[in-house]
Design a protein around this motif. Sequence first.
Motif, PDB file in Angstrom:
ATOM      1  N   GLY A 271       0.810  -1.208   0.000  1.00  0.00           N
ATOM      2  CA  GLY A 271       0.000   0.000   0.000  1.00  0.00           C
ATOM      3  C   GLY A 271       0.843   1.257   0.000  1.00  0.00           C
ATOM      4  N   PHE A 272       0.407   2.229  -0.789  1.00  0.00           N
ATOM      5  CA  PHE A 272       0.987   3.563  -0.759  1.00  0.00           C
ATOM      6  C   PHE A 272       0.009   4.444   0.011  1.00  0.00           C
ATOM      7  CE2 PHE A 272       3.168   1.704  -4.366  1.00  0.00           C
ATOM      8  CZ  PHE A 272       4.455   2.212  -4.264  1.00  0.00           C
ATOM      9  N   TRP A 273       0.365   4.779   1.254  1.00  0.00           N
ATOM     10  CA  TRP A 273      -0.559   5.497   2.126  1.00  0.00           C
ATOM     11  C   TRP A 273      -0.536   6.991   1.851  1.00  0.00           C
ATOM     12  CZ3 TRP A 273       1.866   8.993   5.374  1.00  0.00           C
ATOM     13  CH2 TRP A 273       3.233   8.782   5.619  1.00  0.00           C
ATOM     14  N   GLY A 274      -1.699   7.609   2.065  1.00  0.00           N
ATOM     15  CA  GLY A 274      -1.793   9.050   1.854  1.00  0.00           C
ATOM     16  C   GLY A 274      -1.922   9.841   3.137  1.00  0.00           C
ATOM     17  N   GLY A 275      -2.278   9.183   4.241  1.00  0.00           N
ATOM     18  CA  GLY A 275      -2.430   9.853   5.530  1.00  0.00           C
ATOM     19  C   GLY A 275      -1.901   8.986   6.645  1.00  0.00           C
ATOM     20  N   GLY A 276      -1.632   9.597   7.795  1.00  0.00           N
ATOM     21  CA  GLY A 276      -1.001   8.890   8.899  1.00  0.00           C
ATOM     22  C   GLY A 276      -1.808   7.720   9.421  1.00  0.00           C
ATOM     23  N   ALA A 277      -3.147   7.881   9.506  1.00  0.00           N
ATOM     24  CA  ALA A 277      -3.979   6.794  10.006  1.00  0.00           C
ATOM     25  C   ALA A 277      -3.892   5.578   9.094  1.00  0.00           C
ATOM     26  CB  ALA A 277      -5.425   7.265  10.129  1.00  0.00           C
ATOM     27  N   GLU A 278      -3.817   5.819   7.804  1.00  0.00           N
ATOM     28  CA  GLU A 278      -3.702   4.721   6.846  1.00  0.00           C
ATOM     29  C   GLU A 278      -2.381   3.978   7.023  1.00  0.00           C
ATOM     30  OE1 GLU A 278      -4.029   3.974   2.000  1.00  0.00           O
ATOM     31  OE2 GLU A 278      -4.005   6.019   2.800  1.00  0.00           O
ATOM     32  N   SER A 279      -1.309   4.721   7.280  1.00  0.00           N
ATOM     33  CA  SER A 279      -0.008   4.067   7.480  1.00  0.00           C
ATOM     34  C   SER A 279      -0.048   3.174   8.716  1.00  0.00           C
ATOM     35  CB  SER A 279       1.103   5.113   7.605  1.00  0.00           C
ATOM     36  OG  SER A 279       1.042   5.827   8.832  1.00  0.00           O
ATOM     37  N   GLN A 280      -0.728   3.630   9.760  1.00  0.00           N
ATOM     38  CA  GLN A 280      -0.886   2.816  10.965  1.00  0.00           C
ATOM     39  C   GLN A 280      -1.639   1.525  10.667  1.00  0.00           C
ATOM     40  OE1 GLN A 280      -1.855   6.317  13.872  1.00  0.00           O
ATOM     41  NE2 GLN A 280      -1.999   4.428  15.019  1.00  0.00           N
ATOM     42  N   SER A 281      -2.739   1.664   9.936  1.00  0.00           N
ATOM     43  CA  SER A 281      -3.583   0.503   9.649  1.00  0.00           C
ATOM     44  C   SER A 281      -2.836  -0.566   8.864  1.00  0.00           C
ATOM     45  CB  SER A 281      -4.825   0.946   8.866  1.00  0.00           C
ATOM     46  OG  SER A 281      -5.636   1.789   9.641  1.00  0.00           O
ATOM     47  N   LEU A 282      -2.023  -0.147   7.909  1.00  0.00           N
ATOM     48  CA  LEU A 282      -1.294  -1.110   7.090  1.00  0.00           C
ATOM     49  C   LEU A 282      -0.384  -1.992   7.942  1.00  0.00           C
ATOM     50  CD1 LEU A 282      -0.470   1.212   4.079  1.00  0.00           C
ATOM     51  CD2 LEU A 282      -1.784  -0.912   3.934  1.00  0.00           C
ATOM     52  N   LEU A 283       0.192  -1.411   8.992  1.00  0.00           N
ATOM     53  CA  LEU A 283       1.052  -2.179   9.888  1.00  0.00           C
ATOM     54  C   LEU A 283       0.235  -2.965  10.910  1.00  0.00           C
ATOM     55  CD1 LEU A 283       3.895   0.418  10.438  1.00  0.00           C
ATOM     56  CD2 LEU A 283       4.243  -1.902   9.601  1.00  0.00           C
ATOM     57  N   LEU A 284      -0.736  -2.322  11.521  1.00  0.00           N
ATOM     58  CA  LEU A 284      -1.513  -2.969  12.576  1.00  0.00           C
ATOM     59  C   LEU A 284      -2.357  -4.124  12.046  1.00  0.00           C
ATOM     60  CD1 LEU A 284      -2.628   0.204  14.577  1.00  0.00           C
ATOM     61  CD2 LEU A 284      -0.961  -1.526  15.305  1.00  0.00           C
ATOM     62  N   ASN A 285      -2.808  -4.006  10.801  1.00  0.00           N
ATOM     63  CA  ASN A 285      -3.620  -5.065  10.200  1.00  0.00           C
ATOM     64  C   ASN A 285      -2.779  -6.191   9.605  1.00  0.00           C
ATOM     65  OD1 ASN A 285      -5.858  -3.564  10.852  1.00  0.00           O
ATOM     66  ND2 ASN A 285      -6.131  -2.706   8.805  1.00  0.00           N
ATOM     67  N   GLY A 286      -1.468  -6.016   9.615  1.00  0.00           N
ATOM     68  CA  GLY A 286      -0.595  -7.040   9.073  1.00  0.00           C
ATOM     69  C   GLY A 286      -0.443  -6.996   7.566  1.00  0.00           C
ATOM     70  N   ASP A 287      -0.950  -5.941   6.923  1.00  0.00           N
ATOM     71  CA  ASP A 287      -0.801  -5.829   5.467  1.00  0.00           C
ATOM     72  C   ASP A 287       0.647  -5.559   5.072  1.00  0.00           C
ATOM     73  OD1 ASP A 287      -3.553  -6.168   4.966  1.00  0.00           O
ATOM     74  OD2 ASP A 287      -3.923  -4.066   5.436  1.00  0.00           O
ATOM     75  N   ALA A 288       1.397  -4.955   5.975  1.00  0.00           N
ATOM     76  CA  ALA A 288       2.819  -4.691   5.747  1.00  0.00           C
ATOM     77  C   ALA A 288       3.580  -5.044   7.020  1.00  0.00           C
ATOM     78  CB  ALA A 288       3.057  -3.226   5.384  1.00  0.00           C
ATOM     79  N   SER A 289       4.760  -5.589   6.858  1.00  0.00           N
ATOM     80  CA  SER A 289       5.593  -5.888   8.017  1.00  0.00           C
ATOM     81  C   SER A 289       6.625  -4.791   8.253  1.00  0.00           C
ATOM     82  CB  SER A 289       6.306  -7.231   7.835  1.00  0.00           C
ATOM     83  OG  SER A 289       7.060  -7.233   6.646  1.00  0.00           O
ATOM     84  N   MET A 290       6.725  -3.863   7.308  1.00  0.00           N
ATOM     85  CA  MET A 290       7.641  -2.734   7.445  1.00  0.00           C
ATOM     86  C   MET A 290       7.077  -1.577   6.636  1.00  0.00           C
ATOM     87  SD  MET A 290      11.811  -2.754   6.877  1.00  0.00           S
ATOM     88  CE  MET A 290      11.966  -4.380   7.641  1.00  0.00           C
ATOM     89  N   ALA A 291       7.202  -0.349   7.157  1.00  0.00           N
ATOM     90  CA  ALA A 291       6.649   0.815   6.470  1.00  0.00           C
ATOM     91  C   ALA A 291       7.501   2.042   6.735  1.00  0.00           C
ATOM     92  CB  ALA A 291       5.215   1.076   6.922  1.00  0.00           C
ATOM     93  N   LEU A 292       7.498   2.934   5.773  1.00  0.00           N
ATOM     94  CA  LEU A 292       8.056   4.263   5.978  1.00  0.00           C
ATOM     95  C   LEU A 292       6.903   5.146   6.432  1.00  0.00           C
ATOM     96  CD1 LEU A 292      10.371   4.494   2.837  1.00  0.00           C
ATOM     97  CD2 LEU A 292      11.077   4.218   5.216  1.00  0.00           C
ATOM     98  N   ILE A 293       6.975   5.628   7.681  1.00  0.00           N
ATOM     99  CA  ILE A 293       5.868   6.383   8.279  1.00  0.00           C
ATOM    100  C   ILE A 293       6.372   7.724   8.798  1.00  0.00           C
ATOM    101  CG2 ILE A 293       4.712   4.240   8.947  1.00  0.00           C
ATOM    102  CD1 ILE A 293       5.493   4.991  11.902  1.00  0.00           C
TER     103      ILE A 293
END
Length: 370
Positions: A229-251
């Motif tokens: 996922g390419f996130w557009g807002g901070g809440a989305e970046s959180q969700s990608l990690l918390l939901n397990g969609d990504a194991s690593m993210a640039l936030i």
Amino acid sequence: MNDKFELDQVEILAERARRGDISRRRFTQLAIALMGGAAVAAKGTPLLAEDGQLVFVNWGGDAMDAYDSAYGAPFGEATGITVKQDGSGPTEGAMAAQFQSGSPSWDIVDADPFSAESLGKQGMMEPIDYDVVDKSKMREGFGWEYAASSYFFSYIIAYDSTKYETPPTSMADFFDTEKFPGKRAMYKWGAGMWEALLLGDGVAPEDLYPLDLERAHAKLAEFKDNVSGFWGGGAESQSLLLNGDASMALIWSTRAKLIEEDSEGDIGFTWDQGLISPGAMAVIKGNPGGAAAAMDFIASAQDPEKQLVMFEMLAQGPANPEADALIPEDQKRFNPVDPENFAKQIPLDMAWYEENYGAALDAYLQIVSA
């Protein structure tokens, strides 16, 4: 001179100050010359905000309450000028539209410095009055002609610590899916991502600028299949990690504390090779509340105690170095500009962004959406 004529003369000066023809300091000097020091002391200089209010435009959400608590309400109590919060988002296009309307409704904006500088050079933003705003209360190199740094944040690596025995320590690790298996998440709007891509491709930090966009975009095209996922807002970046969609993210670093708390410590983060970026306050040219009142507001926001409130509420790194010492010891690890954290990071080059951001983003988005 009779009182009405004196006041009319001072109002003429006030109008010149609103237009930016004279500085707040010069306005005060001339008002004293006309009215006398005792009269000014007794009556105060006339309110430069035409209707007794300023509109501060930020990015909405929790920022609305934070900016009001830290800056707006205290300024109103001290000056009698009401500061209204507008969370509609001061994008570069929106700021330009405000000026071009001929009758802007915005006063102060929480702007990217490179956007404020670009628009300022086109005559759309007020120059910062450094007779009022104190450059010594900024970190060196982070005060510009049309923007005054007001906080810092970073693009940093956050990771699922339950999946990695050894945490990542570099952008090369972020892009190494053999050593660190799993999907990734990246920022949709490009800033910080070009630097991350180049660092991940072996470019040394000191050689980043000017950014080699062709190389960065080739790296992105090659790596894109690993991005969930390419996130557009901070809440989305959180969700990608918390939901397990990504194991690593640039936030954003402002999310680091929240995501650590929400995951009960399972999601960690590192400042290593973080990309640090300033936020800034800027003023729309011809703003309804007057340039002088806006500059006074920006100056008031330099108070380290007020910047501490912003750190406590939003984890913004203070622009005023004096605020660093006020942050509790156990919270310093969340401060992007704490000296220990700052030393591990690379500041984004605002001059490069001013000249190149628009075209670079267009090319980046073409790859993201392909």
